[in-house]
Write a protein that holds these residues in place. Structure first.
Motif, PDB file in Angstrom:
ATOM      1  N   ARG A 179       0.867  -1.286  -0.010  1.00 32.86           N
ATOM      2  CA  ARG A 179       0.019   0.031   0.019  1.00 32.86           C
ATOM      3  C   ARG A 179       0.685   1.245   0.132  1.00 32.86           C
ATOM      4  NH1 ARG A 179      -5.469   0.473  -0.859  1.00 32.86           N
ATOM      5  NH2 ARG A 179      -6.164   2.496  -0.457  1.00 32.86           N
ATOM      6  N   ASP A 180       1.850   1.377   0.711  1.00 34.32           N
ATOM      7  CA  ASP A 180       2.818   2.509   0.893  1.00 34.32           C
ATOM      8  C   ASP A 180       3.392   2.894  -0.539  1.00 34.32           C
ATOM      9  OD1 ASP A 180       2.296   2.620   3.606  1.00 34.32           O
ATOM     10  OD2 ASP A 180       4.043   1.885   4.176  1.00 34.32           O
ATOM     11  N   GLU A 181       3.908   1.826  -1.192  1.00 41.15           N
ATOM     12  CA  GLU A 181       4.477   2.203  -2.428  1.00 41.15           C
ATOM     13  C   GLU A 181       3.316   2.593  -3.457  1.00 41.15           C
ATOM     14  OE1 GLU A 181       7.981  -0.408  -4.220  1.00 41.15           O
ATOM     15  OE2 GLU A 181       6.537  -1.617  -3.355  1.00 41.15           O
ATOM     16  N   ALA A 182       1.746   1.982  -3.437  1.00 44.09           N
ATOM     17  CA  ALA A 182       1.048   2.516  -4.289  1.00 44.09           C
ATOM     18  C   ALA A 182       0.638   3.959  -3.969  1.00 44.09           C
ATOM     19  CB  ALA A 182      -0.307   1.633  -4.085  1.00 44.09           C
ATOM     20  N   GLU A 183       0.607   4.189  -2.768  1.00 43.24           N
ATOM     21  CA  GLU A 183       0.250   5.560  -2.205  1.00 43.24           C
ATOM     22  C   GLU A 183       1.214   6.488  -2.790  1.00 43.24           C
ATOM     23  OE1 GLU A 183      -2.562   6.619  -0.629  1.00 43.24           O
ATOM     24  OE2 GLU A 183      -3.373   4.908   0.274  1.00 43.24           O
ATOM     25  N   SER A 184       2.575   6.074  -2.900  1.00 44.48           N
ATOM     26  CA  SER A 184       3.650   7.102  -3.369  1.00 44.48           C
ATOM     27  C   SER A 184       3.391   7.223  -4.925  1.00 44.48           C
ATOM     28  CB  SER A 184       4.806   6.427  -3.040  1.00 44.48           C
ATOM     29  OG  SER A 184       5.889   6.988  -3.511  1.00 44.48           O
ATOM     30  N   ILE A 185       3.251   6.237  -5.594  1.00 46.36           N
ATOM     31  CA  ILE A 185       3.019   6.631  -7.076  1.00 46.36           C
ATOM     32  C   ILE A 185       1.729   7.335  -7.354  1.00 46.36           C
ATOM     33  CG2 ILE A 185       4.569   4.791  -7.788  1.00 46.36           C
ATOM     34  CD1 ILE A 185       2.059   3.272  -8.700  1.00 46.36           C
ATOM     35  N   PHE A 186       0.740   7.065  -6.611  1.00 44.54           N
ATOM     36  CA  PHE A 186      -0.576   7.945  -6.793  1.00 44.54           C
ATOM     37  C   PHE A 186      -0.164   9.459  -6.422  1.00 44.54           C
ATOM     38  CE2 PHE A 186      -3.651  10.259  -4.420  1.00 44.54           C
ATOM     39  CZ  PHE A 186      -4.650  10.475  -5.499  1.00 44.54           C
ATOM     40  N   ALA A 187       0.411   9.409  -5.449  1.00 39.17           N
ATOM     41  CA  ALA A 187       0.781  10.956  -4.942  1.00 39.17           C
ATOM     42  C   ALA A 187       1.935  11.547  -6.094  1.00 39.17           C
ATOM     43  CB  ALA A 187       1.576  10.892  -3.550  1.00 39.17           C
ATOM     44  N   GLU A 188       2.772  10.836  -6.607  1.00 38.96           N
ATOM     45  CA  GLU A 188       3.792  11.372  -7.437  1.00 38.96           C
ATOM     46  C   GLU A 188       2.968  11.543  -8.819  1.00 38.96           C
ATOM     47  OE1 GLU A 188       6.554   8.701 -10.200  1.00 38.96           O
ATOM     48  OE2 GLU A 188       7.221   8.578  -8.111  1.00 38.96           O
ATOM     49  N   ALA A 189       2.071  10.975  -9.242  1.00 36.95           N
ATOM     50  CA  ALA A 189       1.353  11.020 -10.655  1.00 36.95           C
ATOM     51  C   ALA A 189       0.448  12.004 -10.490  1.00 36.95           C
ATOM     52  CB  ALA A 189       0.885   9.610 -11.095  1.00 36.95           C
ATOM     53  N   PHE A 190      -0.538  12.187  -9.510  1.00 36.53           N
ATOM     54  CA  PHE A 190      -1.363  13.196  -9.312  1.00 36.53           C
ATOM     55  C   PHE A 190      -0.971  14.458  -8.513  1.00 36.53           C
ATOM     56  CE2 PHE A 190      -3.823   9.803 -10.761  1.00 36.53           C
ATOM     57  CZ  PHE A 190      -5.026  10.278 -11.285  1.00 36.53           C
ATOM     58  N   GLY A 191       0.296  14.762  -8.600  1.00 37.75           N
ATOM     59  CA  GLY A 191       0.812  15.962  -8.033  1.00 37.75           C
ATOM     60  C   GLY A 191       0.815  16.342  -6.635  1.00 37.75           C
ATOM     61  N   VAL A 192       0.575  15.304  -5.812  1.00 37.23           N
ATOM     62  CA  VAL A 192       0.471  15.507  -4.468  1.00 37.23           C
ATOM     63  C   VAL A 192       1.823  15.750  -4.036  1.00 37.23           C
ATOM     64  CG1 VAL A 192      -0.269  14.939  -2.161  1.00 37.23           C
ATOM     65  CG2 VAL A 192      -1.680  14.524  -4.253  1.00 37.23           C
ATOM     66  N   LYS A 193       2.784  14.938  -4.461  1.00 40.43           N
ATOM     67  CA  LYS A 193       4.161  15.172  -4.098  1.00 40.43           C
ATOM     68  C   LYS A 193       5.024  14.591  -5.395  1.00 40.43           C
ATOM     69  CE  LYS A 193       7.448  13.193  -0.904  1.00 40.43           C
ATOM     70  NZ  LYS A 193       7.800  12.072   0.071  1.00 40.43           N
ATOM     71  N   VAL A 194       5.618  15.358  -5.884  1.00 38.90           N
ATOM     72  CA  VAL A 194       6.193  15.139  -7.213  1.00 38.90           C
ATOM     73  C   VAL A 194       7.685  15.177  -7.035  1.00 38.90           C
ATOM     74  CG1 VAL A 194       6.567  15.975  -9.672  1.00 38.90           C
ATOM     75  CG2 VAL A 194       4.509  16.402  -8.393  1.00 38.90           C
ATOM     76  N   ASP A 195       8.314  13.756  -7.432  1.00 32.93           N
ATOM     77  CA  ASP A 195       9.835  13.743  -7.621  1.00 32.93           C
ATOM     78  C   ASP A 195      10.257  14.197  -9.190  1.00 32.93           C
ATOM     79  OD1 ASP A 195      12.191  12.784  -8.085  1.00 32.93           O
ATOM     80  OD2 ASP A 195      11.742  10.646  -7.698  1.00 32.93           O
ATOM     81  N   THR A 196      10.581  15.185  -9.277  1.00 38.31           N
ATOM     82  CA  THR A 196      10.833  15.493 -10.537  1.00 38.31           C
ATOM     83  C   THR A 196      11.870  14.941 -11.681  1.00 38.31           C
ATOM     84  OG1 THR A 196      12.361  17.190  -9.937  1.00 38.31           O
ATOM     85  CG2 THR A 196      10.354  17.856 -10.072  1.00 38.31           C
ATOM     86  N   ASP A 197      12.388  13.779 -10.988  1.00 40.92           N
ATOM     87  CA  ASP A 197      13.508  13.163 -11.560  1.00 40.92           C
ATOM     88  C   ASP A 197      13.045  11.854 -12.234  1.00 40.92           C
ATOM     89  OD1 ASP A 197      15.795  14.741 -11.113  1.00 40.92           O
ATOM     90  OD2 ASP A 197      16.160  13.741  -9.260  1.00 40.92           O
ATOM     91  N   SER A 198      11.597  11.576 -11.715  1.00 38.39           N
ATOM     92  CA  SER A 198      11.101  10.244 -12.095  1.00 38.39           C
ATOM     93  C   SER A 198      10.534  10.348 -13.679  1.00 38.39           C
ATOM     94  CB  SER A 198      10.191   9.892 -11.215  1.00 38.39           C
ATOM     95  OG  SER A 198       8.910  10.733 -11.190  1.00 38.39           O
ATOM     96  N   ALA A 199      10.290   9.233 -14.365  1.00 39.17           N
ATOM     97  CA  ALA A 199       9.485   9.495 -15.458  1.00 39.17           C
ATOM     98  C   ALA A 199       7.952   9.805 -15.310  1.00 39.17           C
ATOM     99  CB  ALA A 199       9.667   8.016 -16.360  1.00 39.17           C
ATOM    100  N   ALA A 200       7.285   9.191 -14.354  1.00 40.37           N
ATOM    101  CA  ALA A 200       6.118   9.599 -14.235  1.00 40.37           C
ATOM    102  C   ALA A 200       5.750  11.037 -13.684  1.00 40.37           C
ATOM    103  CB  ALA A 200       5.428   8.651 -12.897  1.00 40.37           C
ATOM    104  N   ALA A 201       6.691  11.624 -12.963  1.00 38.51           N
ATOM    105  CA  ALA A 201       6.549  13.242 -12.810  1.00 38.51           C
ATOM    106  C   ALA A 201       6.722  13.736 -14.028  1.00 38.51           C
ATOM    107  CB  ALA A 201       7.655  13.519 -11.534  1.00 38.51           C
TER     108      ALA A 201
END
Length: 329
Positions: A301-323
């Motif tokens: 769940r934690d990993e899933a929450e992380s990529i959701f936040a990343e993709a939907f702009g809640v918390k963006v890692d600018t180095d990632s492909a998804a971001a």
């Protein structure tokens, strides 16, 4: 920037383009194929190079082959004519579901009991070869469905003297001229390094028979975004970018052998998510965890929450492909 071309305009397309294949009326939407993969597949079938499509689940292998072999005829003919490939009077396509077979002999005959005695019942492979022998001007395309799931090494061995051969002999000695027969198969073998798929190992001798080996990766992110914009025209640019970004992040995690409880994203699943985001007064997180991230197990769940936040702009890692996809697509 890739463009989408209709199948009728295939001659105008080039590497990197997306080709919108024709569809039957009852289908929800057309299949969108990468130009290069479509050209390589049609060339292989027309020239009888045994074609093996392999790749991750959700990439569209079965949908692609159904559109190409059993869809409107122009899906094959427009590509063939544009590439100036040899023409046959007719193309006849046959599916053979071989995963229920337990022994090589069952490719040809299965023993059945009738009126208290046993009989050898001819199987589809034998019927197709007999049809091909009686109809020399037609190219008969044999799709061996899912080469891997349930097809044991023993059964794969039984196909060695069939796939790609000009002369084929059945166990009873009957000989067939197979120069108007082409073979196609699909599998997850190429993407099964982590053992995600319940399939039998690919026997190397059998694998070598398939000389045209397409790694079917589906569309790249830019192509995927273009297709979603076309199919979900009422969705906002932001929503399309978020959904593609989430799909990228899921695939990246799968490449790291993570998020294994989350199924691979598909165009259909992404369209469903876009429709929910557009229609429903439900927050995006709940929507995502009941669509693309649905059935995620608690330990992931934690990993899933992380990529959701990343993709939907809640918390963006600018180095990632998804971001990057959020801001670029």
């Amino acid at each position: 920037m890739s463009r989408i071309f209709d199948i009728d305009d295939f001659a105008m397309a080039s590497s990197g383009s997306v080709v919108r294949m024709a569809q039957w009326e009852h289908e929800a939407h057309p299949f969108y194929a990468d130009f290069g993969q479509l050209a390589l597949a049609v060339d292989a079938i027309t020239t009888r190079a045994p074609l093996h499509l392999s790749g991750k689940s959700g990439g569209g292998k079965s949908h692609f082959l159904n559109a190409l072999l059993f869809g409107p005829p122009e899906n094959f003919e427009k590509v063939r004519d544009s590439l100036d490939l040899p023409k046959w009077d007719r193309i006849a396509c046959h599916r053979i579901f071989i995963s229920s077979f337990e022994a090589p002999s069952e490719i040809w005959y299965r023993t059945v009991v009738k009126e208290f005695s046993t009989h050898d019942q001819p199987q589809r492979m034998l019927e197709v070869l007999e049809e091909a022998a009686a109809d020399r001007e037609t190219l008969h395309v044999v799709w061996i469905v899912e080469s891997g799931r349930g097809i044991t090494a023993t059964v794969q061995g039984g196909l060695l003297e069939i796939v790609g051969q000009d002369t084929i002999r059945d166990p009873q000695g009957k000989q067939f001229d197979a120069r108007n027969v082409a073979f196609v198969t699909d599998s997850n073998h190429q993407a099964n390094e982590s053992g995600d798929f319940a399939i039998h190992e690919l026997d190397q001798a059998y694998g070598r028979r398939w000389t045209r080996r397409l790694t079917f990766a589906g569309l790249d992110p830019e192509q995927e975004a273009r297709v979603l914009r076309e199919l979900a025209a009422d969705s906002t640019e932001e929503q399309v970018g978020q959904v593609v970004a989430l799909a990228i992040a899921i695939r990246r995690k799968h490449g790291e052998n993570a998020l294994e409880s989350v199924l691979p994203p598909t165009i259909d699943a992404e369209l469903d998510l876009l429709g929910c985001l557009r229609r429903l007064p439900v927050d995006s997180r709940q929507t995502v965890f009941n669509t693309l991230l649905g059935h995620c197990q608690d330990q992931e769940r934690d990993e899933a929450e992380s990529i959701f936040a990343e993709a939907f702009g809640v918390k963006v890692d600018t180095d990632s492909a998804a971001a990057k996809a959020v801001g670029v697509l």
